[in-house]
Write a protein that holds these residues in place. Structure first.
Motif, PDB file in Angstrom:
ATOM      1  N   LEU A   1       0.827  -1.214   0.000  1.00 39.91           N
ATOM      2  CA  LEU A   1       0.000   0.000   0.000  1.00 39.91           C
ATOM      3  C   LEU A   1       0.858   1.259   0.000  1.00 39.91           C
ATOM      4  CD1 LEU A   1      -2.721  -1.222   2.507  1.00 39.91           C
ATOM      5  CD2 LEU A   1      -2.969  -0.929   0.030  1.00 39.91           C
ATOM      6  N   GLY A   2       2.014   1.194   0.629  1.00 38.99           N
ATOM      7  CA  GLY A   2       2.941   2.330   0.585  1.00 38.99           C
ATOM      8  C   GLY A   2       3.411   2.606  -0.833  1.00 38.99           C
ATOM      9  N   GLY A   3       3.645   1.545  -1.590  1.00 38.19           N
ATOM     10  CA  GLY A   3       4.014   1.711  -2.996  1.00 38.19           C
ATOM     11  C   GLY A   3       2.892   2.342  -3.806  1.00 38.19           C
ATOM     12  N   ALA A   4       1.664   1.961  -3.500  1.00 40.01           N
ATOM     13  CA  ALA A   4       0.510   2.554  -4.190  1.00 40.01           C
ATOM     14  C   ALA A   4       0.397   4.041  -3.864  1.00 40.01           C
ATOM     15  CB  ALA A   4      -0.776   1.824  -3.797  1.00 40.01           C
ATOM     16  N   ILE A   5       0.625   4.389  -2.606  1.00 41.32           N
ATOM     17  CA  ILE A   5       0.593   5.801  -2.212  1.00 41.32           C
ATOM     18  C   ILE A   5       1.671   6.575  -2.967  1.00 41.32           C
ATOM     19  CG2 ILE A   5       1.032   7.408  -0.306  1.00 41.32           C
ATOM     20  CD1 ILE A   5      -0.264   5.282   1.557  1.00 41.32           C
ATOM     21  N   ALA A   6       2.877   6.033  -3.001  1.00 42.50           N
ATOM     22  CA  ALA A   6       3.986   6.701  -3.691  1.00 42.50           C
ATOM     23  C   ALA A   6       3.685   6.894  -5.176  1.00 42.50           C
ATOM     24  CB  ALA A   6       5.273   5.901  -3.508  1.00 42.50           C
ATOM     25  N   ALA A   7       3.089   5.886  -5.795  1.00 42.00           N
ATOM     26  CA  ALA A   7       2.750   5.991  -7.219  1.00 42.00           C
ATOM     27  C   ALA A   7       1.743   7.109  -7.462  1.00 42.00           C
ATOM     28  CB  ALA A   7       2.202   4.653  -7.724  1.00 42.00           C
ATOM     29  N   HIS A   8       0.748   7.222  -6.582  1.00 42.08           N
ATOM     30  CA  HIS A   8      -0.255   8.277  -6.743  1.00 42.08           C
ATOM     31  C   HIS A   8       0.329   9.662  -6.471  1.00 42.08           C
ATOM     32  CE1 HIS A   8      -3.880   6.140  -7.833  1.00 42.08           C
ATOM     33  NE2 HIS A   8      -3.555   5.196  -6.963  1.00 42.08           N
ATOM     34  N   VAL A   9       1.246   9.755  -5.525  1.00 42.03           N
ATOM     35  CA  VAL A   9       1.911  11.038  -5.270  1.00 42.03           C
ATOM     36  C   VAL A   9       2.708  11.453  -6.501  1.00 42.03           C
ATOM     37  CG1 VAL A   9       3.759  12.147  -3.935  1.00 42.03           C
ATOM     38  CG2 VAL A   9       1.998  10.825  -2.754  1.00 42.03           C
ATOM     39  N   ARG A  10       3.415  10.481  -7.096  1.00 43.27           N
ATOM     40  CA  ARG A  10       4.268  10.756  -8.256  1.00 43.27           C
ATOM     41  C   ARG A  10       3.505  11.338  -9.432  1.00 43.27           C
ATOM     42  NH1 ARG A  10       5.525   8.115 -12.740  1.00 43.27           N
ATOM     43  NH2 ARG A  10       4.331   6.287 -12.191  1.00 43.27           N
ATOM     44  N   ILE A  11       2.270  10.867  -9.662  1.00 43.76           N
ATOM     45  CA  ILE A  11       1.522  11.363 -10.825  1.00 43.76           C
ATOM     46  C   ILE A  11       0.572  12.501 -10.474  1.00 43.76           C
ATOM     47  CG2 ILE A  11       1.707   9.171 -12.040  1.00 43.76           C
ATOM     48  CD1 ILE A  11      -1.310   8.749 -11.395  1.00 43.76           C
ATOM     49  N   GLY A  12       0.545  12.896  -9.200  1.00 42.03           N
ATOM     50  CA  GLY A  12      -0.283  14.032  -8.802  1.00 42.03           C
ATOM     51  C   GLY A  12      -1.769  13.725  -8.705  1.00 42.03           C
ATOM     52  N   SER A  13      -2.100  12.524  -8.252  1.00 40.62           N
ATOM     53  CA  SER A  13      -3.509  12.149  -8.076  1.00 40.62           C
ATOM     54  C   SER A  13      -4.153  12.990  -6.977  1.00 40.62           C
ATOM     55  CB  SER A  13      -3.611  10.669  -7.688  1.00 40.62           C
ATOM     56  OG  SER A  13      -3.189   9.842  -8.738  1.00 40.62           O
ATOM     57  N   PRO A  14      -5.486  13.062  -6.970  1.00 39.06           N
ATOM     58  CA  PRO A  14      -6.179  13.784  -5.899  1.00 39.06           C
ATOM     59  C   PRO A  14      -5.828  13.189  -4.527  1.00 39.06           C
ATOM     60  CG  PRO A  14      -7.701  13.233  -7.667  1.00 39.06           C
ATOM     61  CD  PRO A  14      -6.414  12.538  -7.970  1.00 39.06           C
ATOM     62  N   LEU A  15      -5.612  14.053  -3.552  1.00 35.59           N
ATOM     63  CA  LEU A  15      -5.104  13.637  -2.248  1.00 35.59           C
ATOM     64  C   LEU A  15      -6.042  12.704  -1.495  1.00 35.59           C
ATOM     65  CD1 LEU A  15      -2.918  13.918  -0.037  1.00 35.59           C
ATOM     66  CD2 LEU A  15      -4.192  15.886   0.816  1.00 35.59           C
ATOM     67  N   PHE A  16      -7.244  13.150  -1.195  1.00 34.85           N
ATOM     68  CA  PHE A  16      -8.117  12.396  -0.289  1.00 34.85           C
ATOM     69  C   PHE A  16      -8.730  11.149  -0.920  1.00 34.85           C
ATOM     70  CE2 PHE A  16      -8.068  16.654   1.591  1.00 34.85           C
ATOM     71  CZ  PHE A  16      -7.585  16.319   2.849  1.00 34.85           C
ATOM     72  N   SER A  17      -8.969  11.167  -2.218  1.00 38.18           N
ATOM     73  CA  SER A  17      -9.614  10.020  -2.850  1.00 38.18           C
ATOM     74  C   SER A  17      -8.623   8.981  -3.367  1.00 38.18           C
ATOM     75  CB  SER A  17     -10.508  10.482  -3.997  1.00 38.18           C
ATOM     76  OG  SER A  17      -9.733  11.145  -4.976  1.00 38.18           O
ATOM     77  N   HIS A  18      -7.457   9.381  -3.819  1.00 39.32           N
ATOM     78  CA  HIS A  18      -6.522   8.446  -4.436  1.00 39.32           C
ATOM     79  C   HIS A  18      -5.264   8.244  -3.591  1.00 39.32           C
ATOM     80  CE1 HIS A  18      -9.140   9.368  -7.773  1.00 39.32           C
ATOM     81  NE2 HIS A  18      -8.575   8.407  -8.486  1.00 39.32           N
ATOM     82  N   VAL A  19      -4.566   9.333  -3.289  1.00 41.30           N
ATOM     83  CA  VAL A  19      -3.290   9.228  -2.578  1.00 41.30           C
ATOM     84  C   VAL A  19      -3.487   8.594  -1.209  1.00 41.30           C
ATOM     85  CG1 VAL A  19      -1.380  10.526  -1.565  1.00 41.30           C
ATOM     86  CG2 VAL A  19      -2.262  11.169  -3.814  1.00 41.30           C
ATOM     87  N   LEU A  20      -4.450   9.073  -0.450  1.00 37.06           N
ATOM     88  CA  LEU A  20      -4.638   8.588   0.914  1.00 37.06           C
ATOM     89  C   LEU A  20      -5.461   7.306   1.009  1.00 37.06           C
ATOM     90  CD1 LEU A  20      -5.081  11.918   2.893  1.00 37.06           C
ATOM     91  CD2 LEU A  20      -3.038  10.492   2.630  1.00 37.06           C
ATOM     92  N   PHE A  21      -5.956   6.788  -0.106  1.00 40.04           N
ATOM     93  CA  PHE A  21      -6.729   5.544  -0.055  1.00 40.04           C
ATOM     94  C   PHE A  21      -5.889   4.402   0.504  1.00 40.04           C
ATOM     95  CE2 PHE A  21      -8.509   1.612  -1.732  1.00 40.04           C
ATOM     96  CZ  PHE A  21      -9.810   1.731  -1.263  1.00 40.04           C
ATOM     97  N   GLY A  22      -4.626   4.339   0.115  1.00 37.42           N
ATOM     98  CA  GLY A  22      -3.732   3.315   0.659  1.00 37.42           C
ATOM     99  C   GLY A  22      -3.560   3.450   2.162  1.00 37.42           C
TER     100      GLY A  22
END
Length: 122
Positions: free
Chosen positions: A76-97
């Motif tokens: 899940l940490g890797g998923a968070i990092a991937a979403h941070v890298r592409i600039g996904s929305p914070l609360f719905s995508h980045v923090l989902f992990g």
């Protein structure tokens, strides 16, 4: 105890679904992987699905649940990092992990007396 089983059960069901759609792999999986910069490879999707299912199985079994929780945390940490890298929305995508990880550990904490003794709430 039952709260932990229910919470863990919800996490397990979600991760089994997530792993299964990666094993097939559905078009939505390969398209999303491509948008995230990992390419739309069926082989990569299947590998991620297998990893997800293996970690989930380890988490679901009481004797290996701690190892499963640790491995899922890394995944899940890797998923968070991937979403941070592409600039996904914070609360719905980045923090989902993070949300899912909290549910993983919360469910385990509620259902495992040894973990509660190791990490007591004060």
């Amino acid at each position: 105890m039952w709260g932990g089983r229910i919470l863990s059960g919800l996490v397990i069901l979600f991760l089994l679904f997530d792993g299964a759609i990666k094993l097939i792999p559905l078009d939505v999986v390969t398209q999303t992987m491509d948008q995230m910069g990992y390419g739309g490879s069926d082989a990569m999707a299947r590998a991620l699905g297998l990893i997800t299912l293996l970690c989930t199985l380890l988490y679901a079994l009481p004797s290996t649940s701690l190892l499963g929780a640790i491995l899922l945390t890394g995944y899940l940490g890797g998923a968070i990092a991937a979403h941070v890298r592409i600039g996904s929305p914070l609360f719905s995508h980045v923090l989902f992990g993070l949300y899912l990880g909290l549910m993983v550990w919360g469910g385990l904490w509620l259902r495992d007396r040894r973990l509660r003794a190791l990490l007591p709430l004060r």
